[in-house]
Scaffold this active site. Structure first.
Site, mmCIF file in Angstrom:
data_model
loop_
_atom_site.group_PDB
_atom_site.id
_atom_site.type_symbol
_atom_site.label_atom_id
_atom_site.label_comp_id
_atom_site.label_asym_id
_atom_site.label_seq_id
_atom_site.Cartn_x
_atom_site.Cartn_y
_atom_site.Cartn_z
ATOM 1 N N HIS A 1 -47.330 -93.460 1.277
ATOM 2 C CA HIS A 1 -47.575 -94.836 2.079
ATOM 3 C C HIS A 1 -45.846 -95.372 1.982
ATOM 4 O O HIS A 1 -45.650 -95.933 2.831
ATOM 5 C CB HIS A 1 -48.418 -95.739 1.449
ATOM 6 C CG HIS A 1 -50.010 -95.224 1.502
ATOM 7 N ND1 HIS A 1 -50.931 -95.273 0.456
ATOM 8 C CD2 HIS A 1 -50.892 -94.951 2.796
ATOM 9 C CE1 HIS A 1 -52.231 -95.102 0.979
ATOM 10 N NE2 HIS A 1 -51.929 -94.769 2.344
ATOM 11 N N SER B 1 -55.148 -91.394 -0.796
ATOM 12 C CA SER B 1 -55.350 -92.375 -1.805
ATOM 13 C C SER B 1 -56.799 -91.705 -2.363
ATOM 14 O O SER B 1 -56.869 -91.781 -3.608
ATOM 15 C CB SER B 1 -55.945 -93.659 -1.234
ATOM 16 O OG SER B 1 -54.805 -94.317 -0.785
ATOM 17 N N ARG C 1 -50.480 -86.972 8.590
ATOM 18 C CA ARG C 1 -50.013 -85.802 7.709
ATOM 19 C C ARG C 1 -50.401 -84.430 8.492
ATOM 20 O O ARG C 1 -49.882 -83.392 7.942
ATOM 21 C CB ARG C 1 -50.903 -85.736 6.493
ATOM 22 C CG ARG C 1 -50.523 -87.039 5.403
ATOM 23 C CD ARG C 1 -51.436 -87.498 4.505
ATOM 24 N NE ARG C 1 -52.875 -87.781 5.277
ATOM 25 C CZ ARG C 1 -53.814 -88.205 4.707
ATOM 26 N NH1 ARG C 1 -54.129 -88.303 3.633
ATOM 27 N NH2 ARG C 1 -55.050 -88.634 5.568
ATOM 28 N N LYS D 1 -65.597 -98.794 3.769
ATOM 29 C CA LYS D 1 -65.580 -98.356 2.513
ATOM 30 C C LYS D 1 -65.881 -99.625 1.801
ATOM 31 O O LYS D 1 -65.377 -100.609 1.633
ATOM 32 C CB LYS D 1 -63.886 -97.964 2.141
ATOM 33 C CG LYS D 1 -63.582 -96.891 3.072
ATOM 34 C CD LYS D 1 -62.257 -96.803 3.126
ATOM 35 C CE LYS D 1 -61.582 -95.814 3.840
ATOM 36 N NZ LYS D 1 -60.320 -95.562 4.190
HETATM 37 O O1 PNS Z 1 -56.416 -96.583 5.254
HETATM 38 P P1 PNS Z 1 -57.429 -96.317 6.324
HETATM 39 O O2 PNS Z 1 -58.954 -96.763 5.676
HETATM 40 O O3 PNS Z 1 -57.353 -95.114 6.996
HETATM 41 O O4 PNS Z 1 -56.986 -97.615 7.512
HETATM 42 C C1 PNS Z 1 -57.845 -97.493 8.723
HETATM 43 C C2 PNS Z 1 -57.440 -98.573 9.539
HETATM 44 C C3 PNS Z 1 -57.791 -99.953 9.196
HETATM 45 C C4 PNS Z 1 -55.914 -98.516 9.853
HETATM 46 C C5 PNS Z 1 -58.185 -98.234 10.804
HETATM 47 O O5 PNS Z 1 -59.283 -98.005 10.876
HETATM 48 C C6 PNS Z 1 -57.686 -98.915 11.800
HETATM 49 O O6 PNS Z 1 -56.627 -98.871 12.590
HETATM 50 N N1 PNS Z 1 -58.582 -99.745 12.633
HETATM 51 C C7 PNS Z 1 -58.650 -100.395 13.824
HETATM 52 C C8 PNS Z 1 -60.141 -101.050 14.165
HETATM 53 C C9 PNS Z 1 -60.342 -102.130 13.279
HETATM 54 O O7 PNS Z 1 -59.605 -103.210 13.279
HETATM 55 N N2 PNS Z 1 -61.492 -102.245 12.285
HETATM 56 C C10 PNS Z 1 -61.849 -103.294 11.424
HETATM 57 C C11 PNS Z 1 -61.400 -103.266 10.170
HETATM 58 S S1 PNS Z 1 -61.524 -101.721 9.306
#
Ligand code: PNS
Length: 160
Positions: A17, A129, A91, A41
């Site tokens: 990251h 992670s 990745r 999560k």
């Molecule tokens: O680290 P992560 O869990 O892969 O991050 C995922 C994230 C939040 C970047 C991805 O789910 C995203 O782009 N979500 C957009 C949709 C949204 O706003 N969802 C609500 C909050 S998760």
């Protein structure tokens, strides 16, 4: 100002990251690292406050990076910050498929919102992670996977 958002759960932030943040910070005037809370999560290793603090400590030497958390839709955060570029690290092909779809979802909510995909640097392509949390559980040397402030916090908590 040419601003971008780098969103994620960051539980915890990894060296992968941090590499994306550093590279994004050379491409944009300002990068907002957004710790997304209330994602699906439920169980976290670090609280929202801890994740924000650990990222802040990890990016302290990068002048144009700001770290915040957000509990709503990412697209609403982009509108609130007037930052219409999302940076995502990729990745492998699985990440690409997922981010390709996510880009459409985010652009469906906010048509101005573009997604820029940065290929992960070779040495971090296997980082996640989830993998880091597993390494923590099995007492592996954390300096190999996470920025120094995270490794120090884990030692302080007696977890590494
Ligand atoms: O680290 P992560 O869990 O892969 O991050 C995922 C994230 C939040 C970047 C991805 O789910 C995203 O782009 N979500 C957009 C949709 C949204 O706003 N969802 C609500 C909050 S998760």
């Amino acid at each position: 100002m040419n601003s971008a958002i780098y969103p994620g759960s960051f539980d915890p932030i990894t060296l992968g990251h941090l590499d994306i943040i550093r590279r994004a910070a050379t491409c944009f005037d300002k990068v907002y690292v957004c710790v997304m809370v209330n994602c699906e999560k439920n169980s976290h290793m670090f609280s929202e406050t801890e994740r924000v603090a650990l990222i802040r400590a990890s990016v302290a030497d990068i002048a144009n990076v700001e770290v915040e958390s957000w509990s709503g839709l990412l697209a609403d955060y982009a509108v609130a910050k007037e930052a219409y570029v999302l940076v995502k690290g990729v990745r492998n092909a699985t990440d690409f498929d997922q981010e390709y779809q996510m880009a459409d979802i985010n652009r469906g909510i906010c048509p101005q919102l573009e997604t820029v995909l940065l290929p992960a640097s070779a040495q971090y392509r296997h980082f996640s992670s989830t993998m880091v949390r597993e390494m923590i559980r099995y007492g592996q040397p954390m300096e190999l996977y996470v920025p120094a402030p995270v490794a120090e916090e884990l030692k302080r908590k007696g977890r590494a």
